[in-house]
Design an enzyme around this catalytic site. Structure first.
Site, PDB file in Angstrom:
ATOM      1  N   CYS A 114       0.821  -1.220   0.000  1.00  0.00           N
ATOM      2  CA  CYS A 114       0.000   0.000   0.000  1.00  0.00           C
ATOM      3  C   CYS A 114       0.851   1.265   0.000  1.00  0.00           C
ATOM      4  O   CYS A 114       0.339   2.359  -0.240  1.00  0.00           O
ATOM      5  CB  CYS A 114      -0.959  -0.005   1.185  1.00  0.00           C
ATOM      6  SG  CYS A 114      -2.141  -1.356   1.086  1.00  0.00           S
ATOM      7  N   HIS A 261      -3.536   7.336   2.364  1.00  0.00           N
ATOM      8  CA  HIS A 261      -3.869   6.034   1.788  1.00  0.00           C
ATOM      9  C   HIS A 261      -5.251   5.618   2.278  1.00  0.00           C
ATOM     10  O   HIS A 261      -5.569   5.753   3.464  1.00  0.00           O
ATOM     11  CB  HIS A 261      -2.810   4.999   2.201  1.00  0.00           C
ATOM     12  CG  HIS A 261      -3.227   3.600   1.877  1.00  0.00           C
ATOM     13  ND1 HIS A 261      -3.708   3.235   0.640  1.00  0.00           N
ATOM     14  CD2 HIS A 261      -3.260   2.480   2.642  1.00  0.00           C
ATOM     15  CE1 HIS A 261      -4.016   1.956   0.657  1.00  0.00           C
ATOM     16  NE2 HIS A 261      -3.759   1.470   1.857  1.00  0.00           N
ATOM     17  N   ASN A 291     -10.177  -0.285  -0.449  1.00  0.00           N
ATOM     18  CA  ASN A 291      -8.722  -0.129  -0.394  1.00  0.00           C
ATOM     19  C   ASN A 291      -8.109  -0.638  -1.698  1.00  0.00           C
ATOM     20  O   ASN A 291      -8.119  -1.838  -1.960  1.00  0.00           O
ATOM     21  CB  ASN A 291      -8.189  -0.921   0.818  1.00  0.00           C
ATOM     22  CG  ASN A 291      -6.673  -0.827   0.976  1.00  0.00           C
ATOM     23  OD1 ASN A 291      -5.980  -0.314   0.099  1.00  0.00           O
ATOM     24  ND2 ASN A 291      -6.167  -1.333   2.083  1.00  0.00           N
TER      25      ASN A 291
HETATM   26  O1  UT7 Z   1      -3.798  -1.217   3.498  1.00  0.00           O
HETATM   27  C1  UT7 Z   1      -3.235  -1.330   4.783  1.00  0.00           C
HETATM   28  C2  UT7 Z   1      -3.585  -2.572   5.432  1.00  0.00           C
HETATM   29  N1  UT7 Z   1      -4.859  -2.736   6.085  1.00  0.00           N
HETATM   30  C3  UT7 Z   1      -5.319  -1.986   7.085  1.00  0.00           C
HETATM   31  O2  UT7 Z   1      -4.868  -0.914   7.353  1.00  0.00           O
HETATM   32  C4  UT7 Z   1      -6.441  -2.556   7.918  1.00  0.00           C
HETATM   33  C5  UT7 Z   1      -6.228  -2.270   9.377  1.00  0.00           C
HETATM   34  N2  UT7 Z   1      -7.229  -2.864  10.221  1.00  0.00           N
HETATM   35  C6  UT7 Z   1      -8.528  -2.516  10.192  1.00  0.00           C
HETATM   36  O3  UT7 Z   1      -8.886  -1.651   9.420  1.00  0.00           O
HETATM   37  C7  UT7 Z   1      -9.495  -3.151  11.152  1.00  0.00           C
HETATM   38  O4  UT7 Z   1      -8.781  -3.919  12.089  1.00  0.00           O
HETATM   39  C8  UT7 Z   1     -10.570  -4.034  10.455  1.00  0.00           C
HETATM   40  C9  UT7 Z   1     -11.563  -3.145   9.686  1.00  0.00           C
HETATM   41  C10 UT7 Z   1      -9.908  -4.999   9.496  1.00  0.00           C
HETATM   42  C11 UT7 Z   1     -11.363  -4.841  11.459  1.00  0.00           C
HETATM   43  O5  UT7 Z   1     -11.968  -4.007  12.431  1.00  0.00           O
HETATM   44  P1  UT7 Z   1     -11.804  -4.349  13.985  1.00  0.00           P
HETATM   45  O6  UT7 Z   1     -12.656  -3.394  14.681  1.00  0.00           O
HETATM   46  O7  UT7 Z   1     -10.342  -4.345  14.293  1.00  0.00           O
HETATM   47  O8  UT7 Z   1     -12.442  -5.796  14.090  1.00  0.00           O
HETATM   48  P2  UT7 Z   1     -11.783  -7.172  14.585  1.00  0.00           P
HETATM   49  O9  UT7 Z   1     -10.838  -7.698  13.586  1.00  0.00           O
HETATM   50  O10 UT7 Z   1     -11.301  -7.024  15.977  1.00  0.00           O
HETATM   51  O11 UT7 Z   1     -13.064  -8.096  14.588  1.00  0.00           O
HETATM   52  C12 UT7 Z   1     -14.210  -7.802  15.409  1.00  0.00           C
HETATM   53  C13 UT7 Z   1     -15.273  -8.853  15.129  1.00  0.00           C
HETATM   54  C14 UT7 Z   1     -14.736 -10.273  15.195  1.00  0.00           C
HETATM   55  O12 UT7 Z   1     -15.753 -11.082  15.772  1.00  0.00           O
HETATM   56  P3  UT7 Z   1     -15.698 -11.474  17.349  1.00  0.00           P
HETATM   57  O13 UT7 Z   1     -14.413 -12.229  17.514  1.00  0.00           O
HETATM   58  O14 UT7 Z   1     -15.737 -10.173  18.087  1.00  0.00           O
HETATM   59  O15 UT7 Z   1     -16.928 -12.303  17.512  1.00  0.00           O
HETATM   60  C15 UT7 Z   1     -14.570 -10.663  13.749  1.00  0.00           C
HETATM   61  O16 UT7 Z   1     -14.679 -12.050  13.541  1.00  0.00           O
HETATM   62  O17 UT7 Z   1     -15.793  -8.687  13.788  1.00  0.00           O
HETATM   63  C16 UT7 Z   1     -15.727  -9.945  13.110  1.00  0.00           C
HETATM   64  N3  UT7 Z   1     -15.551  -9.682  11.671  1.00  0.00           N
HETATM   65  C17 UT7 Z   1     -16.579  -9.434  10.853  1.00  0.00           C
HETATM   66  N4  UT7 Z   1     -17.897  -9.371  11.058  1.00  0.00           N
HETATM   67  C18 UT7 Z   1     -18.675  -9.063   9.996  1.00  0.00           C
HETATM   68  C19 UT7 Z   1     -14.394  -9.633  10.981  1.00  0.00           C
HETATM   69  N5  UT7 Z   1     -14.653  -9.325   9.705  1.00  0.00           N
HETATM   70  C20 UT7 Z   1     -15.997  -9.207   9.595  1.00  0.00           C
HETATM   71  C21 UT7 Z   1     -16.865  -8.908   8.529  1.00  0.00           C
HETATM   72  N6  UT7 Z   1     -18.189  -8.844   8.774  1.00  0.00           N
HETATM   73  N7  UT7 Z   1     -16.422  -8.647   7.278  1.00  0.00           N
END
Ligand code: UT7
Length: 335
Positions: A114, A261, A291
């Protein structure tokens, strides 16, 4: 006289095929609400067969050439940043060079995920300032959609990424009355976190590169520790932005537009709040494109230039964070 480099043209291209959050919710256990709330994304574009990355890159490049008022034949070098190359080898840049009707113009791919666009900008800037080349095409181009897991297992990553290409022309600026200039660029990396966001296979570190077992274990799909990436992005982006501005003897208040980004709207809001940057100085298009990795900053730049928001004399600051980990910033005067 010290040679200076400036941006003289921009262009972008996204596939016509719009994929909404609701479309994804039909394929995997996710929802429009979750995706919007966590990332700000509403829809993204995906290629349809047989569309290839170099096609998107070609359209973006042609638009950038047109806005710079030059022809492909005027180019001295092509740099294409991507993490989703058209083939294992050669690089996408070679397919692009051919599509542009060029036969001998040097070209190469740059892999910094990225952060690939600003990394490429730093290389183009150095080539121009050294006097080796006068006109460099820099393209960020990604087709993520052909490499994503559309089952529940991939939902954390798949909902975030989209396809697209953005391009700029970097040219020598010999006119002392023209303020257009890439003022400072800073690039950074921390390889110890390489496996926090990666696609492991196929890779030459595997013996062999691809097996049924690898496919069954889904190691050919991206894997990300989202929270870990989020935490580092919100630390590194402000850090590098301040470093770059300080190198250019500029202050945050001097900047007219912050082009971050487009990985996650929440990351960018967090960065802006931390640095007390007014939201109106931080345009975004992640809600429409998701993204697009190396393509995201040049796409955002192109939209803002074409819509007249970025005007001659404006100071533009860019910042990125991505896999590797890699993070960057650039500050430039538009003219
Ligand atoms: O380009 C550069 C690289 N990428 C980034 O910069 C991404 C950086 N990270 C993020 O943007 C965030 O961490 C995410 C948007 C990917 C995720 O958000 P989060 O608030 O950190 O969520 P999490 O990974 O802690 O997951 C929370 C919950 C989990 O369920 P439990 O364990 O709480 O029951 C996940 O399994 O959300 C669940 N989950 C989803 N639910 C619905 C994960 N993906 C999804 C989804 N839809 N697509």
């Amino acid at each position: 006289m010290t040679l200076r480099a400036k941006l003289t043209g921009t262009g972008m291209c996204v596939p016509d095929n719009v994929v909404t959050n609701h479309d994804l919710a039909k394929l995997m256990d996710t929802s429009d609400e979750w995706i919007r709330q966590r990332s700000g994304i509403v829809e993204r574009r995906h290629v349809v067969p047989p569309q290839r990355p170099s096609e998107l890159a070609e359209v973006a490049a042609q638009r950038a050439l047109e806005s710079a008022g030059i022809d492909a034949g005027d180019l001295d070098l092509i740099i294409l940043a991507t993490l989703s190359a058209e083939a294992d080898f050669p690089g996408t840049s070679f397919f692009l060079q051919d599509r542009l009707g060029l036969s001998e113009t040097p070209c190469f791919d740059l892999r910094a995920q990225c952060s690939g666009f600003v990394y490429s900008l730093s290389v183009a800037n150095a080539f121009v300032k050294s006097g080796q080349y006068r006109r460099v095409l820099v393209v960020g181009c990604e087709v993520h959609s052909t490499g994503l897991d559309f089952s529940d297992d991939g939902r954390d990553v798949t909902v975030l990424f989209g396809d697209g290409a953005g391009a700029v022309i970097v040219e020598a600026n010999d006119d002392p009355d023209d303020a257009g200039e890439i003022l400072e660029v800073r690039i950074h990396a921390e390889g110890s976190f390489a496996d926090k966001l990666w696609v492991e296979a196929p890779g030459s570190g595997l013996h062999p590169r691809m097996t049924q077992e690898i496919l069954d274990e889904k190691r050919h799909y991206p894997r990300m520790q989202g929270r870990f990436v989020f935490k580092h992005a919100t630390r590194r982006m402000p850090e590098v932005l301040l470093q770059t501005l300080s190198a250019a003897s500029l202050k945050l208040e001097d900047v007219d537009h912050f082009l971050f980004h487009q990985a996650n709207l929440r990351i960018n809001e967090y960065v802006a709040t931390q640095l007390e940057i007014p939201p109106e100085k931080c345009p975004s298009n992640i809600e429409r494109y998701g993204n697009c990795s190396a393509a995201s900053i040049p796409m955002l730049l192109d939209e803002n230039v074409r819509e007249g928001r970025i005007e001659p004399g404006d100071l533009v600051a860019m910042a990125s964070f991505g896999a590797g980990f890699s993070w960057t910033s650039a500050v430039l005067r538009w003219s």
